[in-house]
Design a protein around this motif. Structure first.
Motif, mmCIF file in Angstrom:
data_model
loop_
_atom_site.group_PDB
_atom_site.id
_atom_site.type_symbol
_atom_site.label_atom_id
_atom_site.label_comp_id
_atom_site.label_asym_id
_atom_site.label_seq_id
_atom_site.Cartn_x
_atom_site.Cartn_y
_atom_site.Cartn_z
ATOM 1 N N THR A 124 0.832 -1.204 0.000
ATOM 2 C CA THR A 124 0.000 0.000 0.000
ATOM 3 C C THR A 124 0.869 1.256 0.000
ATOM 4 N N PRO A 125 0.433 2.313 -0.687
ATOM 5 C CA PRO A 125 1.252 3.522 -0.783
ATOM 6 C C PRO A 125 1.273 4.360 0.487
ATOM 7 N N THR A 126 0.287 4.157 1.373
ATOM 8 C CA THR A 126 0.228 4.966 2.588
ATOM 9 C C THR A 126 0.695 4.168 3.800
ATOM 10 N N LEU A 127 1.127 4.900 4.836
ATOM 11 C CA LEU A 127 1.492 4.302 6.116
ATOM 12 C C LEU A 127 0.374 4.608 7.113
ATOM 13 N N VAL A 133 -2.639 8.453 9.289
ATOM 14 C CA VAL A 133 -2.466 8.057 7.893
ATOM 15 C C VAL A 133 -1.477 9.028 7.248
ATOM 16 N N LEU A 134 -0.354 8.491 6.753
ATOM 17 C CA LEU A 134 0.690 9.326 6.136
ATOM 18 C C LEU A 134 0.859 8.885 4.688
ATOM 19 N N VAL A 143 -4.742 12.664 11.089
ATOM 20 C CA VAL A 143 -4.898 11.984 12.372
ATOM 21 C C VAL A 143 -6.384 11.942 12.685
ATOM 22 N N ASP A 144 -6.940 10.737 12.718
ATOM 23 C CA ASP A 144 -8.394 10.571 12.894
ATOM 24 C C ASP A 144 -9.164 11.415 11.873
#
Length: 220
Positions: A124-127, A133-134, A143-144
């Motif tokens: 997945t491209p996001t962390l 979620v980055l 954040v939330d």
């Protein structure tokens, strides 16, 4: 993300340093094979952008030396030699990707992110972790579901923590990810960045493990 660029064209090298830094990376650069080997003997990088034709040898030979030494750092070959046979030879020599010149900087950035992602075993491209979620491609953080604006250093720290959320990251490890060779590091720089990061994403998200380092706190 800390990158090493090996490129002897000074104008192109300067452009890569500025451009990749604007895409969120910490960038170190050398102009020949010998300096690249010296850099790899003392520092670790998330990826290497490697020219093929260098003044003291071939980038392909350097690539093979790196792999023979057991170094699995993702490597993208960036070269004017761009016919099918060249691309096959580069990939079969141990490169993770191949991009011909001229190139688009955004495409280069995307390809570097992709080879780093594959090295980490992440599709997945996001962390994502505990409501955070980055997105490394857009340099955005939520954040939330709430957008949060971070500085480049804060973004780099959060990226490092999110790559392995339950691992403790030492101050020295964070410094290495944030600062290139030419950048002076003040003794309390990491503490200051962590303080600002906590203020923006919530103090409970980052845990200090006294005497060892920092990690993200899991959901209760």
């Amino acid at each position: 993300m800390r990158l090493l660029i090996v490129e002897d064209d000074v104008v192109l090298l300067d452009g890569l340093k500025v451009g990749l830094a604007m895409l969120g990376s910490t960038v170190d650069a050398v102009e020949c094979c010998g300096d690249a080997l010296a850099a790899l003997s003392t520092s670790s990088f998330d990826a290497i952008v490697l020219d093929v034709m260098l003044p003291d040898g071939s980038g392909l030979e350097l690539l093979q030396q790196i792999r023979s030494a057991g170094n699995n750092t993702p490597i993208l070959l960036l070269t004017a030699l761009d016919d099918v046979r060249d691309r096959i030879k580069g990939l079969d020599s141990g490169a993770d990707d191949y991009l011909g010149k001229p190139f688009d900087l955004d495409e280069l950035g995307a390809r570097v992110r992709a080879i780093v992602r594959r090295k980490e075993g992440r599709a997945t491209p996001t962390l994502r972790y505990n409501g955070i979620v980055l997105d490394p491609a857009t340099l955005t953080v939520k954040v939330d579901t709430r957008p949060v604006q971070l500085s480049r250093r804060e973004f780099a720290i959060l990226t490092t923590l999110l790559e392995r959320p339950e691992a403790i990251r030492s101050k020295a490890e964070l410094e290495e990810r944030l600062y290139g060779w030419q950048e002076e590091v003040e003794s309390n720089a990491i503490e200051v960045h962590i303080h600002h990061l906590r203020n923006k994403i919530g103090r409970a998200h980052v845990e200090t493990v006294r005497g060892i380092g920092y990690r993200l706190r899991s959901a209760e």
